[in-house]
Design a protein around this motif. Structure first.
Motif, PDB file in Angstrom:
ATOM      1  N   GLY A 198      68.119  70.629  18.652  1.00  0.00           N
ATOM      2  CA  GLY A 198      68.739  69.719  19.153  1.00  0.00           C
ATOM      3  C   GLY A 198      68.499  68.399  18.876  1.00  0.00           C
ATOM      4  N   ASP A 199      67.846  68.336  18.090  1.00  0.00           N
ATOM      5  CA  ASP A 199      67.465  66.583  17.470  1.00  0.00           C
ATOM      6  C   ASP A 199      68.657  66.164  16.560  1.00  0.00           C
ATOM      7  N   THR A 200      68.777  64.668  16.757  1.00  0.00           N
ATOM      8  CA  THR A 200      69.823  64.495  15.566  1.00  0.00           C
ATOM      9  C   THR A 200      69.417  64.365  14.138  1.00  0.00           C
ATOM     10  N   LEU A 201      70.101  64.505  13.140  1.00  0.00           N
ATOM     11  CA  LEU A 201      69.644  64.193  11.712  1.00  0.00           C
ATOM     12  C   LEU A 201      70.600  63.381  10.903  1.00  0.00           C
ATOM     13  N   LEU A 202      69.718  62.761  10.031  1.00  0.00           N
ATOM     14  CA  LEU A 202      70.354  61.540   9.233  1.00  0.00           C
ATOM     15  C   LEU A 202      69.799  61.890   7.863  1.00  0.00           C
ATOM     16  N   ALA A 203      70.749  62.608   7.216  1.00  0.00           N
ATOM     17  CA  ALA A 203      70.093  63.043   5.683  1.00  0.00           C
ATOM     18  C   ALA A 203      71.170  63.330   4.829  1.00  0.00           C
ATOM     19  N   GLU A 204      70.926  63.070   3.393  1.00  0.00           N
ATOM     20  CA  GLU A 204      71.942  63.338   2.567  1.00  0.00           C
ATOM     21  C   GLU A 204      72.364  64.916   2.445  1.00  0.00           C
ATOM     22  N   ASP A 205      71.554  65.721   2.756  1.00  0.00           N
ATOM     23  CA  ASP A 205      71.970  67.372   2.608  1.00  0.00           C
ATOM     24  C   ASP A 205      72.020  67.644   4.250  1.00  0.00           C
ATOM     25  N   ALA A 206      72.507  66.882   5.130  1.00  0.00           N
ATOM     26  CA  ALA A 206      72.762  67.309   6.242  1.00  0.00           C
ATOM     27  C   ALA A 206      73.804  68.294   6.440  1.00  0.00           C
ATOM     28  N   GLY A 207      74.854  68.182   5.627  1.00  0.00           N
ATOM     29  CA  GLY A 207      76.204  68.771   5.902  1.00  0.00           C
ATOM     30  C   GLY A 207      76.959  67.872   6.122  1.00  0.00           C
ATOM     31  N   PRO A 208      78.500  68.058   6.260  1.00  0.00           N
ATOM     32  CA  PRO A 208      79.575  66.855   6.467  1.00  0.00           C
ATOM     33  C   PRO A 208      79.286  66.549   8.023  1.00  0.00           C
ATOM     34  N   GLN A 209      79.226  65.176   8.430  1.00  0.00           N
ATOM     35  CA  GLN A 209      79.187  64.519   9.716  1.00  0.00           C
ATOM     36  C   GLN A 209      80.085  63.299   9.411  1.00  0.00           C
ATOM     37  N   ASP A 210      80.653  62.925  10.769  1.00  0.00           N
ATOM     38  CA  ASP A 210      81.409  61.997  10.920  1.00  0.00           C
ATOM     39  C   ASP A 210      80.970  60.554  11.108  1.00  0.00           C
ATOM     40  N   ASP A 211      80.699  59.675  10.345  1.00  0.00           N
ATOM     41  CA  ASP A 211      80.168  58.383  10.301  1.00  0.00           C
ATOM     42  C   ASP A 211      80.471  57.665  11.702  1.00  0.00           C
ATOM     43  N   GLN A 212      81.923  57.813  11.849  1.00  0.00           N
ATOM     44  CA  GLN A 212      82.589  57.043  13.037  1.00  0.00           C
ATOM     45  C   GLN A 212      81.832  57.375  14.374  1.00  0.00           C
ATOM     46  N   VAL A 213      81.314  58.802  14.161  1.00  0.00           N
ATOM     47  CA  VAL A 213      80.450  59.276  15.419  1.00  0.00           C
ATOM     48  C   VAL A 213      79.239  58.522  15.866  1.00  0.00           C
ATOM     49  N   TRP A 214      78.531  58.280  14.499  1.00  0.00           N
ATOM     50  CA  TRP A 214      77.294  57.502  14.557  1.00  0.00           C
ATOM     51  C   TRP A 214      77.366  55.923  15.041  1.00  0.00           C
ATOM     52  N   ARG A 215      78.960  55.467  14.336  1.00  0.00           N
ATOM     53  CA  ARG A 215      79.101  54.206  14.617  1.00  0.00           C
ATOM     54  C   ARG A 215      79.596  53.949  15.895  1.00  0.00           C
ATOM     55  N   THR A 216      80.136  54.757  16.760  1.00  0.00           N
ATOM     56  CA  THR A 216      80.452  54.854  18.117  1.00  0.00           C
ATOM     57  C   THR A 216      79.284  54.794  19.038  1.00  0.00           C
ATOM     58  N   LEU A 217      78.389  55.734  18.638  1.00  0.00           N
ATOM     59  CA  LEU A 217      77.081  55.671  19.281  1.00  0.00           C
ATOM     60  C   LEU A 217      76.333  54.298  19.406  1.00  0.00           C
ATOM     61  N   ILE A 218      76.110  53.646  18.174  1.00  0.00           N
ATOM     62  CA  ILE A 218      75.471  52.418  18.157  1.00  0.00           C
ATOM     63  C   ILE A 218      76.485  51.476  18.440  1.00  0.00           C
ATOM     64  N   SER A 219      77.672  51.190  18.495  1.00  0.00           N
ATOM     65  CA  SER A 219      78.363  50.314  19.198  1.00  0.00           C
ATOM     66  C   SER A 219      78.144  50.108  20.606  1.00  0.00           C
ATOM     67  N   LYS A 220      78.617  51.254  20.886  1.00  0.00           N
ATOM     68  CA  LYS A 220      78.710  51.509  22.621  1.00  0.00           C
ATOM     69  C   LYS A 220      77.096  51.068  23.184  1.00  0.00           C
ATOM     70  N   THR A 221      76.104  51.437  22.478  1.00  0.00           N
ATOM     71  CA  THR A 221      74.733  51.087  23.032  1.00  0.00           C
ATOM     72  C   THR A 221      74.476  49.504  22.894  1.00  0.00           C
ATOM     73  N   LYS A 222      75.338  48.823  21.815  1.00  0.00           N
ATOM     74  CA  LYS A 222      74.870  47.343  21.814  1.00  0.00           C
ATOM     75  C   LYS A 222      75.750  46.463  22.343  1.00  0.00           C
ATOM     76  N   ALA A 223      76.784  47.075  22.961  1.00  0.00           N
ATOM     77  CA  ALA A 223      78.038  46.351  23.569  1.00  0.00           C
ATOM     78  C   ALA A 223      77.718  45.548  24.498  1.00  0.00           C
ATOM     79  N   HIS A 224      76.371  45.445  25.251  1.00  0.00           N
ATOM     80  CA  HIS A 224      75.927  44.579  26.216  1.00  0.00           C
ATOM     81  C   HIS A 224      74.914  43.737  25.762  1.00  0.00           C
ATOM     82  N   GLY A 225      74.816  43.496  24.425  1.00  0.00           N
ATOM     83  CA  GLY A 225      73.721  42.651  23.902  1.00  0.00           C
ATOM     84  C   GLY A 225      72.396  43.327  23.809  1.00  0.00           C
ATOM     85  N   ALA A 226      72.123  44.457  23.602  1.00  0.00           N
ATOM     86  CA  ALA A 226      70.986  45.009  23.343  1.00  0.00           C
ATOM     87  C   ALA A 226      70.985  45.250  21.937  1.00  0.00           C
ATOM     88  N   GLN A 227      69.543  45.247  21.154  1.00  0.00           N
ATOM     89  CA  GLN A 227      69.576  45.688  19.842  1.00  0.00           C
ATOM     90  C   GLN A 227      69.262  47.309  19.996  1.00  0.00           C
TER      91      GLN A 227
END
Length: 306
Positions: free
Chosen positions: A71-100
């Motif tokens: 169940g770990d997340t994976l970031l690799a060229e050969d991971a298979g098709p992923q939706d970059d927007q899902v990653w961007r949503t995770l990151i933007s929501k985490t940072k929305a209140h000023g955290a790095q």
């Protein structure tokens, strides 16, 4: 002090000194090649709103054939098709209140459970020794030069992709007996080539990964290292190794160091290295909760980064 901002060598400022440490979530969307799931995004949205200045992800795998847990997340060229927007949503929501938000990236090395048709790799063919639980782990294959170079490339790709997706930095996991940590250990690494033997050779993989990562990201992108204070094993990685490595890291444009300790064989990161009577345990918060405080004080004396 905890609520004061802190500036990092890369020029960025973290709003306070409270850090949400990396915890293995095991919440990836496995059906979509281990990209973040909706539940994971919701969790990090809540953590982002919690007020921490820095949030570290659980370790993100860099090789689809080397997963610490399914169940770990994976970031690799050969991971298979992923939706970059899902990653961007995770990151933007985490940072929305000023955290790095930094992604911790990792290769588990020999510390992967046996799976049909999937081989474990390590610096040498030294199996994890956990008594009756040893049978859960296969004997690893000693990595070839080609395999080592592939791993270096994978770390660099994951860091470059993390920056592209909007993360503020990456933390290289070099602790807890995973691949880089195993290379650092004289017990797990019994190689006789340029990747083993001397302290300099055992640290070569860590240094080459850091060089490759730095070469693939911008100067303002954060790069950190999580490393053991000690393996807490006789003959293993120790405090002298740690301090020597930190001195080398001073010249490698690292933004901070996180101190931990232990591995699957000696899980000091869970407090197993502490032996206390009941009176001591009740009276000393430092002993009970600040596992690697003494090592951190030693590192502070030689490190030029936080």
């Amino acid at each position: 002090m905890a609520f004061n901002p802190i500036s990092l060598p890369n020029g960025s400022t973290i709003k306070n000194r409270i850090v949400k440490a990396a915890m293995e979530e095991s919440m990836a969307d496995v059906e979509h090649h281990c990209q973040p799931s909706k539940a994971m995004i919701k969790l990090y949205d809540a953590w982002g709103a919690g007020g921490s200045g820095l949030i570290l992800s659980g370790h993100v795998m860099i090789d689809p054939l080397a997963m610490a847990l399914a169940g770990d997340t994976l970031l690799a060229e050969d991971a298979g098709p992923q939706d970059d927007q899902v990653w961007r949503t995770l990151i933007s929501k985490t940072k929305a209140h000023g955290a790095q938000f930094w992604l911790q990236i990792n290769h588990p090395g020999r510390q992967v459970k046996k799976q049909d048709g999937i081989e474990a790799y390590g610096p040498s063919d030294v199996q994890v020794k956990m008594g009756r639980l040893s049978a859960l782990f296969g004997k690893p294959i000693a990595m070839s030069e080609e395999k080592i170079q592939d791993i270096i490339h994978r770390f660099a790709y994951a860091a470059r992709k993390a920056e592209e997706l909007g993360a503020d930095g990456v933390e290289i996991h070099a602790a807890h007996g995973y691949l880089i940590s195993a290379f650092l250990s004289p017990l797990a690494n019994v190689r006789t080539d340029r990747w083993g033997g001397s302290r300099e050779n055992r640290a070569r993989l860590l240094f080459e990964v850091l060089k490759a990562v730095r070469a693939n990201v911008s100067p303002s992108f954060g790069v950190a290292v999580k490393i053991n204070s000690s393996d807490f094993q006789k003959g293993g990685f120790d405090s002298e190794d740690l301090l020597w490595i930190v001195k080398q890291l001073n010249a490698m444009h690292i933004d901070f160091i996180e101190i931990s300790g232990g591995n699957y064989e000696s899980p000091a990161m869970a407090g197993s290295h502490m032996v206390m009577d009941e009176k001591t345990a009740q009276s000393s918060t430092t002993i009970r909760e600040m596992y690697f405080f003494e090592a951190a004080k030693q590192v502070e004396q030689v490190a030029t980064m936080p």
